[in-house]
Scaffold this motif. Sequence first.
Motif, PDB file in Angstrom:
ATOM      1  N   PHE A 419       0.783  -1.041  -0.114  1.00 40.34           N
ATOM      2  CA  PHE A 419      -0.006   0.077   0.037  1.00 40.34           C
ATOM      3  C   PHE A 419       1.085   1.340  -0.041  1.00 40.34           C
ATOM      4  O   PHE A 419       2.025   1.198   0.440  1.00 40.34           O
ATOM      5  CB  PHE A 419      -0.896  -0.080   1.288  1.00 40.34           C
ATOM      6  CG  PHE A 419      -0.258   0.153   2.518  1.00 40.34           C
ATOM      7  CD1 PHE A 419       0.097   1.342   3.100  1.00 40.34           C
ATOM      8  CD2 PHE A 419       0.068  -0.808   3.052  1.00 40.34           C
ATOM      9  CE1 PHE A 419       0.704   1.394   4.260  1.00 40.34           C
ATOM     10  CE2 PHE A 419       0.766  -0.780   4.473  1.00 40.34           C
ATOM     11  CZ  PHE A 419       0.918   0.252   4.980  1.00 40.34           C
ATOM     12  N   GLN A 421       0.345   5.497   1.128  1.00 40.14           N
ATOM     13  CA  GLN A 421      -0.285   6.526   1.840  1.00 40.14           C
ATOM     14  C   GLN A 421       0.351   7.872   1.458  1.00 40.14           C
ATOM     15  O   GLN A 421       1.534   7.940   1.382  1.00 40.14           O
ATOM     16  CB  GLN A 421      -0.149   6.395   3.601  1.00 40.14           C
ATOM     17  CG  GLN A 421      -0.830   5.292   3.897  1.00 40.14           C
ATOM     18  CD  GLN A 421      -0.548   5.230   5.491  1.00 40.14           C
ATOM     19  OE1 GLN A 421       0.443   5.742   6.169  1.00 40.14           O
ATOM     20  NE2 GLN A 421      -1.626   4.624   6.280  1.00 40.14           N
ATOM     21  N   GLN A 431      -4.998   6.298   0.351  1.00 38.46           N
ATOM     22  CA  GLN A 431      -4.319   4.996   0.559  1.00 38.46           C
ATOM     23  C   GLN A 431      -4.791   4.093  -0.643  1.00 38.46           C
ATOM     24  O   GLN A 431      -5.755   3.520  -0.580  1.00 38.46           O
ATOM     25  CB  GLN A 431      -4.451   4.253   1.864  1.00 38.46           C
ATOM     26  CG  GLN A 431      -3.859   3.062   2.051  1.00 38.46           C
ATOM     27  CD  GLN A 431      -3.801   2.690   3.335  1.00 38.46           C
ATOM     28  OE1 GLN A 431      -3.459   3.355   4.269  1.00 38.46           O
ATOM     29  NE2 GLN A 431      -4.197   1.293   3.613  1.00 38.46           N
ATOM     30  N   PRO A 432      -3.974   4.220  -1.610  1.00 35.98           N
ATOM     31  CA  PRO A 432      -4.131   2.927  -2.806  1.00 35.98           C
ATOM     32  C   PRO A 432      -3.448   1.738  -2.117  1.00 35.98           C
ATOM     33  O   PRO A 432      -2.538   1.628  -1.391  1.00 35.98           O
ATOM     34  CB  PRO A 432      -3.554   3.439  -3.947  1.00 35.98           C
ATOM     35  CG  PRO A 432      -2.592   4.473  -3.514  1.00 35.98           C
ATOM     36  CD  PRO A 432      -3.114   5.043  -2.006  1.00 35.98           C
ATOM     37  N   GLU A 433      -4.040   0.509  -2.759  1.00 33.39           N
ATOM     38  CA  GLU A 433      -3.648  -0.864  -2.251  1.00 33.39           C
ATOM     39  C   GLU A 433      -3.516  -1.881  -3.566  1.00 33.39           C
ATOM     40  O   GLU A 433      -4.629  -1.416  -4.165  1.00 33.39           O
ATOM     41  CB  GLU A 433      -4.469  -1.358  -1.076  1.00 33.39           C
ATOM     42  CG  GLU A 433      -4.405  -0.515   0.107  1.00 33.39           C
ATOM     43  CD  GLU A 433      -5.181  -0.986   1.095  1.00 33.39           C
ATOM     44  OE1 GLU A 433      -5.153  -2.478   1.655  1.00 33.39           O
ATOM     45  OE2 GLU A 433      -6.310  -0.452   1.546  1.00 33.39           O
ATOM     46  N   LEU A 435      -3.551  -5.666  -3.403  1.00 34.36           N
ATOM     47  CA  LEU A 435      -3.863  -6.978  -2.464  1.00 34.36           C
ATOM     48  C   LEU A 435      -4.138  -8.234  -3.533  1.00 34.36           C
ATOM     49  O   LEU A 435      -4.907  -8.170  -4.595  1.00 34.36           O
ATOM     50  CB  LEU A 435      -4.880  -6.620  -1.716  1.00 34.36           C
ATOM     51  CG  LEU A 435      -4.842  -5.437  -0.989  1.00 34.36           C
ATOM     52  CD1 LEU A 435      -6.251  -5.194  -0.245  1.00 34.36           C
ATOM     53  CD2 LEU A 435      -3.837  -5.539   0.197  1.00 34.36           C
ATOM     54  N   TYR A 480     -13.373  -0.282  -4.290  1.00 32.98           N
ATOM     55  CA  TYR A 480     -12.463  -1.232  -5.011  1.00 32.98           C
ATOM     56  C   TYR A 480     -12.737  -1.809  -6.085  1.00 32.98           C
ATOM     57  O   TYR A 480     -14.043  -1.730  -6.527  1.00 32.98           O
ATOM     58  CB  TYR A 480     -12.177  -2.391  -3.998  1.00 32.98           C
ATOM     59  CG  TYR A 480     -13.256  -2.935  -3.658  1.00 32.98           C
ATOM     60  CD1 TYR A 480     -13.631  -4.345  -4.483  1.00 32.98           C
ATOM     61  CD2 TYR A 480     -14.373  -2.922  -2.674  1.00 32.98           C
ATOM     62  CE1 TYR A 480     -14.710  -5.376  -4.157  1.00 32.98           C
ATOM     63  CE2 TYR A 480     -15.199  -3.901  -2.426  1.00 32.98           C
ATOM     64  CZ  TYR A 480     -15.505  -4.854  -3.231  1.00 32.98           C
ATOM     65  OH  TYR A 480     -16.596  -5.856  -3.104  1.00 32.98           O
ATOM     66  N   THR A 547      -6.417  -6.014   9.125  1.00 31.64           N
ATOM     67  CA  THR A 547      -5.256  -5.933   8.538  1.00 31.64           C
ATOM     68  C   THR A 547      -4.290  -5.331   9.407  1.00 31.64           C
ATOM     69  O   THR A 547      -4.675  -4.355  10.159  1.00 31.64           O
ATOM     70  CB  THR A 547      -5.553  -5.433   7.366  1.00 31.64           C
ATOM     71  OG1 THR A 547      -6.527  -5.925   6.549  1.00 31.64           O
ATOM     72  CG2 THR A 547      -4.030  -5.059   6.436  1.00 31.64           C
ATOM     73  N   GLY A 549      -0.318  -3.748   9.069  1.00 36.18           N
ATOM     74  CA  GLY A 549       0.811  -3.335   8.209  1.00 36.18           C
ATOM     75  C   GLY A 549       1.898  -2.903   8.798  1.00 36.18           C
ATOM     76  O   GLY A 549       1.819  -2.486   9.837  1.00 36.18           O
ATOM     77  N   THR A 551       4.884   0.207   7.600  1.00 38.37           N
ATOM     78  CA  THR A 551       5.521   1.274   6.783  1.00 38.37           C
ATOM     79  C   THR A 551       6.947   1.372   6.946  1.00 38.37           C
ATOM     80  O   THR A 551       7.617   1.280   7.879  1.00 38.37           O
ATOM     81  CB  THR A 551       4.774   2.413   7.007  1.00 38.37           C
ATOM     82  OG1 THR A 551       5.172   2.959   8.286  1.00 38.37           O
ATOM     83  CG2 THR A 551       3.137   2.482   6.838  1.00 38.37           C
TER      84      THR A 551
END
Length: 552
Positions: A419, A421, A431-433, A435, A480, A547, A549, A551
């Motif tokens: 991802f 931010q 926030q694009p992800e 997955l 999404y 989830t 994560g 960074t």
Amino acid sequence: MSWKKISLLSKTPDFSPFDRLCAELSASANCFRPLLLKPKHQDTKNRFFTNKKISTSNLNFVMRNLFFLLTLSVLLIPCSLQARSNVDTPLATRLHDHVAILSTDSMEGRGLGTEGKIRAKNYIAEQFREAGLEAFEDGFLHHLDLRIGLARVPGTNVVGYLKGSNPAMQDEYILIGAHYDHLGYTYENDEKVIYPGADDNASGTATMIELARYFGEHPEALERSIIFVAFDAEESGLLGAEKFINNHTKVDKEAIRVMFSIDMVGMYDANSGVDMWGIGTLDGGIAMAGRIADATSITIRNTSGDIPPRTDTWPFGETGIPSIHVFTGTESPYHKPEDTWDLLDYDGMANITRYLQSLVSEISAQPELTPSRRFVRLQRPYAPRFDFGVAAGFGSSHHHYKDAFFRANPVSAFQAGIFMQVHIGRRLSLQPELLYGYHGSEAQEGRYRKHAITLPLHVHFNLIEERNGMFRLYPFAGGYYRHNIAGNAGDRDLDFDGVHPGEEWGVSAGVGADFMMLHVTWTWRRGLTDISWDQETEVFDRSSMFTIGYTF
């Protein structure tokens, strides 16, 4: 060494760790004190003689203590030699001695409100005097009135400075800081457990002291003036640094051209080098750091343009001052009682100290010291800032039958990916992800499972945002896109090229929190694409996911 020297540690800094260890053990055995007490029948001219004759009992007493001290010395010499086995230069030896003194048990972990921290600040102030620093404002010791929770706690910054040798530049300042406080002590099973904080941050304080000594002996190496600050209350939220930058009156903030925070530098070999976080905030800083690293044969692992929010660089960076965190990682027993002086790499610390001598000297001689263009851009209120990370999540998913009186039972679901931010000001983030997911539902034909690539895009609204994202709490919402790769329903493979939709769209929402580099979210997803192969029934995907994560 006299009993007075033992008991007044904070006022008498010039003794080796060997002397200090011997003194502490001897003091605990209470063997020195009787030697300094007058016997009841002592003659004013001869301590252990009465009527010019030897007192047999006093002579036996002296012999017993001399034998004890001789035995103690024999036992301690190997320990002292082993502790200094990695110390090869006078500079490394001095660094070793500073750290050993600052992290000894009598310093009580240098916690706020302890007598040990008072000893530590007095020791640092005395070292500043010996280095030839001038008192800053009214003296070396600057009182702080700190509020922690509902309590008012006194603190002290230790501050000194040297005037630059170039009259045209001596009104501009380089600040070198290191926090000297640590976690103090606690009680476990009625036993006092001390957190000595050798690496965190007796190592940085020792390095700063030796830099002060070097520039005090070589004032010609500085064209600009230099301020040295031993910050208090870093462990309580960077309070000493904040008080200094907001409350000092001797110089304007704009006159401080660059700031160094030397925080945890005792693990050079274990870290495979030293990090220079934030050196990219100074225009030309990365090039200077690399050139001097080559000349001094030191390894630089990081030359980032980002200022970490977890050390004393942060309050200075917030005001637009280029700030550099000198750091060798958390390889030591970080924030544990085992962070002791015998574990540190003193030759590595000496290399870092010599490197900083050259770097600070060159920086002080630059015609201009200005922030980098990127750093200036980041100071704007709505300048975008970027974080990247990885994440994995677990949860459940099921199919929702729109017009039916029942719902499918959920099955376990999993996702993992990357991802980004994009922080816009203090309140908003995008926030694009990307997955990979494995999810499905119970169905009439058996368990329905599919593999898919999902591309969420969320907008975060930060309800709480502290220290440039050191802590954030936020709701988020967005949508999404999902591309289905393969799947099966019972024993039957799913056909995503004709029967089942290969692409899906949906909406999502949730709550999340970021703490330092940890990223935690709970997400609900609701599909908008009908995934049924039966035209009489509309079926939509539903899922929820927890989830975690990290960074970079």
